[in-house]
Scaffold this motif. Structure first.
Motif, mmCIF file in Angstrom:
data_model
loop_
_atom_site.group_PDB
_atom_site.id
_atom_site.type_symbol
_atom_site.label_atom_id
_atom_site.label_comp_id
_atom_site.label_asym_id
_atom_site.label_seq_id
_atom_site.Cartn_x
_atom_site.Cartn_y
_atom_site.Cartn_z
ATOM 1 N N TYR A 181 0.836 -1.204 0.000
ATOM 2 C CA TYR A 181 0.000 0.000 0.000
ATOM 3 C C TYR A 181 0.870 1.253 0.000
ATOM 4 O O TYR A 181 0.624 2.208 -0.743
ATOM 5 C CB TYR A 181 -0.922 -0.010 1.220
ATOM 6 N N ASP A 182 1.915 1.249 0.833
ATOM 7 C CA ASP A 182 2.779 2.419 0.941
ATOM 8 C C ASP A 182 3.591 2.634 -0.333
ATOM 9 O O ASP A 182 3.776 3.773 -0.781
ATOM 10 C CB ASP A 182 3.728 2.267 2.132
ATOM 11 N N VAL A 183 4.090 1.548 -0.930
ATOM 12 C CA VAL A 183 4.853 1.672 -2.173
ATOM 13 C C VAL A 183 3.949 2.176 -3.296
ATOM 14 O O VAL A 183 4.337 3.041 -4.092
ATOM 15 C CB VAL A 183 5.514 0.334 -2.546
ATOM 16 N N ALA A 184 2.730 1.653 -3.362
ATOM 17 C CA ALA A 184 1.787 2.102 -4.400
ATOM 18 C C ALA A 184 1.488 3.590 -4.256
ATOM 19 O O ALA A 184 1.477 4.340 -5.239
ATOM 20 C CB ALA A 184 0.493 1.291 -4.313
ATOM 21 N N GLN A 185 1.262 4.022 -3.023
ATOM 22 C CA GLN A 185 0.957 5.425 -2.777
ATOM 23 C C GLN A 185 2.138 6.313 -3.158
ATOM 24 O O GLN A 185 1.971 7.352 -3.801
ATOM 25 C CB GLN A 185 0.621 5.591 -1.287
ATOM 26 N N THR A 186 3.340 5.892 -2.770
ATOM 27 C CA THR A 186 4.539 6.676 -3.075
ATOM 28 C C THR A 186 4.783 6.735 -4.582
ATOM 29 O O THR A 186 5.028 7.805 -5.153
ATOM 30 C CB THR A 186 5.765 6.071 -2.377
ATOM 31 N N ALA A 187 4.728 5.575 -5.235
ATOM 32 C CA ALA A 187 5.002 5.526 -6.672
ATOM 33 C C ALA A 187 3.973 6.315 -7.460
ATOM 34 O O ALA A 187 4.300 6.959 -8.464
ATOM 35 C CB ALA A 187 5.038 4.073 -7.142
ATOM 36 N N ARG A 188 2.730 6.295 -7.014
ATOM 37 C CA ARG A 188 1.671 7.039 -7.715
ATOM 38 C C ARG A 188 1.966 8.538 -7.687
ATOM 39 O O ARG A 188 1.811 9.236 -8.693
ATOM 40 C CB ARG A 188 0.328 6.734 -7.067
ATOM 41 N N LEU A 189 2.395 9.030 -6.554
ATOM 42 C CA LEU A 189 2.699 10.454 -6.439
ATOM 43 C C LEU A 189 3.962 10.840 -7.198
ATOM 44 O O LEU A 189 4.073 11.953 -7.713
ATOM 45 C CB LEU A 189 2.858 10.836 -4.965
#
Length: 334
Positions: free
Chosen positions: A76-84
């Motif tokens: 979840y955290d990697v997805a959120q970071t990569a999306r931004l």
């Protein structure tokens, strides 16, 4: 280049920052400020990657040529970071682990090996599990695709190691006397100094190379005997290594990997522990320094005030790093 390091204050992240600065890159670090001091000459941004508002503050007005993610543990955290970061960074390099492979440590692995089942959209705040790294990889690839690299890390060691495996051996051997040495001294090992890992990761960024790389020392690079002998030489100890076979240690209920750090017995569950194929990384320029150099440098770090957090082995077994002195003596006494 402008490089963002997610983490950057301890061990591997620190190694990335030191090397990147030495190459003349401009470095931004993003961390909570609780695991270690920031290095000089970086732009240090404080924040928690699990908090969207902190990530928004990080990306506000900034762009980078590359991102190095040494701290991603939850999909979840990697997805959120990569999306931004998509659209704000040209390349995203994620430090994963051989733990992400479904067959490790029972079987040999390479870049084509199947990874564990863990979806990219796994809900946040999951309890520790090795499969989470595989989910992190999928989360990154969904956002950055061919503009990313995944480095499946082998056994990292060296100065500033927080887990305490090499430091435990150095400090135990420095005390001298008869030292319980596990298994066969000729058993191959694959160890990679965090500084060599970071240098390779930056080389990939410098060269614009992407994809998956099993990143550890070549198979058979060193042996357990070489490893412990290097510890003896580094400390100048008069310790006597007493090599004890796997069957004896298992009968005495010694926990592999943790009680005698990095001991992988010759049993079916551990057959692939030291057989991760890093040929692709070697062909791309990976170089690993001798184990004696890492042992010497780590001992110097410990002697100069360094401290390893000798703790539980990454949540995998619940067994503290290092065997208790009384248990060691009972086994040595036969």
């Amino acid at each position: 280049m402008k490089i963002l390091v997610l983490g950057g204050s301890k061990f591997l992240g620190r190694a990335y920052v030191v090397d990147a600065l030495a190459r003349g890159h401009q470095v931004t670090t993003f961390n909570r400020g609780v695991s270690g001091a920031d290095l000089d000459h970086v732009e240090a941004v404080r924040g928690d990657r699990t908090r969207p508002e902190d990530l928004e503050r990080l990306v506000d007005g900034r762009r980078w040529d590359a991102v190095v993610d040494t701290s991603g543990q939850q999909p979840y955290d990697v997805a959120q970071t990569a999306r931004l970061l998509r659209g704000r960074a040209g390349h995203y390099s994620f430090v994963s682990s051989v733990h992400a492979f479904a067959d490790w440590p029972a079987r040999p692995v390479d870049e084509s090996s199947r990874t564990l089942d863990c979806p990219a959209d796994t809900p946040q705040d999951q309890p520790f599990a090795t499969a989470l790294k595989a989910g992190c990889e999928r989360a990154l690839l969904e956002q950055f695709g061919e503009h990313s690299s995944v480095l499946n890390c082998g056994l990292l060691y060296g100065p500033h190691e927080p887990i305490g495996r090499l430091p435990w051996w150095l400090e135990r051997i420095a005390r001298g006397g008869r030292v319980l040495a596990p298994g066969d001294p000729a058993r191959p090992m694959q160890l990679i100094d965090a500084r060599d890992f970071a240098a390779f990761g930056l080389d990939l960024i410098d060269q614009g190379l992407t994809g998956r790389f099993v990143t550890t020392a070549p198979i058979g690079r060193t042996t357990y005997g070489d490893f412990l002998d290097a510890c003896v030489r580094a400390t100048g100890s008069d310790a006597e290594l007493v090599w004890t076979d796997d069957a004896t240690l298992l009968a005495a209920q010694v926990e592999p990997w943790s009680e005698l750090p990095l001991w992988a017995p010759d049993t079916p569950d551990w057959q692939g522990a030291w057989r991760a194929d890093s040929a692709k990384a070697v062909a791309a320029g990976l170089r690993c320094r001798p184990v004696a150099e890492t042992a010497r440098d780590t001992w110097a770090w410990l002697r100069n005030g360094g401290s390893a957090k000798v703790t539980y082995t990454q949540g995998l077994t619940g067994v503290p790093i290092g065997i208790e002195a009384e248990k060691e003596q009972r086994i040595l006494a036969g």
